[in-house]
Design a protein around this motif. Structure first.
Motif, PDB file in Angstrom:
ATOM      1  N   SER A  55     -22.845  47.146  11.113  1.00 54.33           N
ATOM      2  CA  SER A  55     -22.706  47.483   9.695  1.00 54.33           C
ATOM      3  C   SER A  55     -21.234  47.768   9.431  1.00 54.33           C
ATOM      4  N   SER A  65     -24.503  40.227  15.483  1.00 52.76           N
ATOM      5  CA  SER A  65     -24.978  41.240  16.423  1.00 52.76           C
ATOM      6  C   SER A  65     -25.625  40.588  17.641  1.00 52.76           C
ATOM      7  N   ARG A  66     -26.442  39.591  17.389  1.00 51.52           N
ATOM      8  CA  ARG A  66     -27.135  38.884  18.477  1.00 51.52           C
ATOM      9  C   ARG A  66     -26.138  38.183  19.396  1.00 51.52           C
ATOM     10  N   THR A  77     -25.101  39.779   9.535  1.00 56.21           N
ATOM     11  CA  THR A  77     -25.019  40.834  10.543  1.00 56.21           C
ATOM     12  C   THR A  77     -25.952  40.576  11.725  1.00 56.21           C
ATOM     13  N   LYS A  78     -27.127  40.074  11.455  1.00 54.04           N
ATOM     14  CA  LYS A  78     -28.088  39.817  12.528  1.00 54.04           C
ATOM     15  C   LYS A  78     -27.552  38.755  13.496  1.00 54.04           C
ATOM     16  N   THR A  93     -26.260  46.306  19.025  1.00 60.79           N
ATOM     17  CA  THR A  93     -27.221  46.758  18.024  1.00 60.79           C
ATOM     18  C   THR A  93     -26.700  46.263  16.675  1.00 60.79           C
ATOM     19  N   ARG A  94     -27.509  46.346  15.677  1.00 61.78           N
ATOM     20  CA  ARG A  94     -27.164  45.823  14.353  1.00 61.78           C
ATOM     21  C   ARG A  94     -25.825  46.385  13.873  1.00 61.78           C
ATOM     22  N   ASN A 154     -21.187  49.433  15.513  1.00 63.19           N
ATOM     23  CA  ASN A 154     -22.593  49.416  15.900  1.00 63.19           C
ATOM     24  C   ASN A 154     -23.298  50.597  15.240  1.00 63.19           C
ATOM     25  N   SER A 155     -24.606  50.660  15.398  1.00 70.39           N
ATOM     26  CA  SER A 155     -25.382  51.697  14.695  1.00 70.39           C
ATOM     27  C   SER A 155     -25.030  53.113  15.142  1.00 70.39           C
TER      28      SER A 155
END
Length: 183
Positions: free
Chosen positions: A103, A94-95, A90-91, A100-101, A71-72
């Motif tokens: 990476s 994450s959803r 990624t979106k 959170t987005r 996560n971020s």
């Protein structure tokens, strides 16, 4: 002849472990302990899914894409297992997991939690995550295949394992419960 595969011999069972890293030999030992049969192909180092096409053809499988994510805030880590031909969104992921987005996580975290290095990421690395710091995310399309393709924690060999054995025997041993996502 490919520049990745120089010997097309498909092996079953544990190799002579002379000169192999402990993280690889430990993988074979665990699979043997759990009664998980596999087919193995040794090859030169593969650093991407594109490098694995000949391996896939010879083992008659699709090597899975394994992404080590965070996560971020870099406080939650995930291993995403998905078909090699799919694109990572990624979106969407994450959803689906309420994060959170996501990476790509740093290599240091990968080595710390899974004892693997970039290019060698594999679901089998979860055997090294005794503290359960890494959440497992599996794309539902993985469940459609009878066999699962992955590395034994190094990217100089590839394995063909029954998907059911991986999901029932291996994950039961590691204690990781997957969350299923759709990409």
């Amino acid at each position: 002849m490919s520049n990745i595969v120089t010997d097309t011999t498909i092996y079953t069972g544990k190799p002579d472990c002379t000169g192999r890293l402990q993280k690889e030999t430990g993988t074979y030992d665990l699979l043997e302990k759990l009664g998980i049969e596999y087919f193995r192909l040794d090859h030169k180092e593969t650093n991407s899914i594109d490098d694995c096409h000949e391996v896939e053809r010879l083992l008659e499988i699709e090597i899975c894409k394994n992404l080590f994510l965070c996560n971020s805030a870099q406080t939650r880590f995930y291993l995403l297992v998905m078909p090699g031909d799919k694109k990572f969104d990624t979106k969407a992921v994450s959803r689906q997991i309420g994060s959170t987005r996501l990476s790509f996580a740093h290599a240091e975290h990968m080595e710390r939690y899974l004892n693997i290095t970039p290019g060698s990421v594999s679901i089998l690395g979860l055997m090294n995550d005794g503290e359960k710091k890494v959440g497992l995310l599996i794309d539902r399309d993985i469940l459609k295949s009878e066999y699962f393709g992955c590395h034994p924690c190094v990217n100089t060999s590839s394995l063909k394992i029954k998907t059911n054995d991986l999901l029932t025997k291996f994950l039961a041993y590691t204690g990781h419960s997957p969350s299923y996502v759709e990409l």
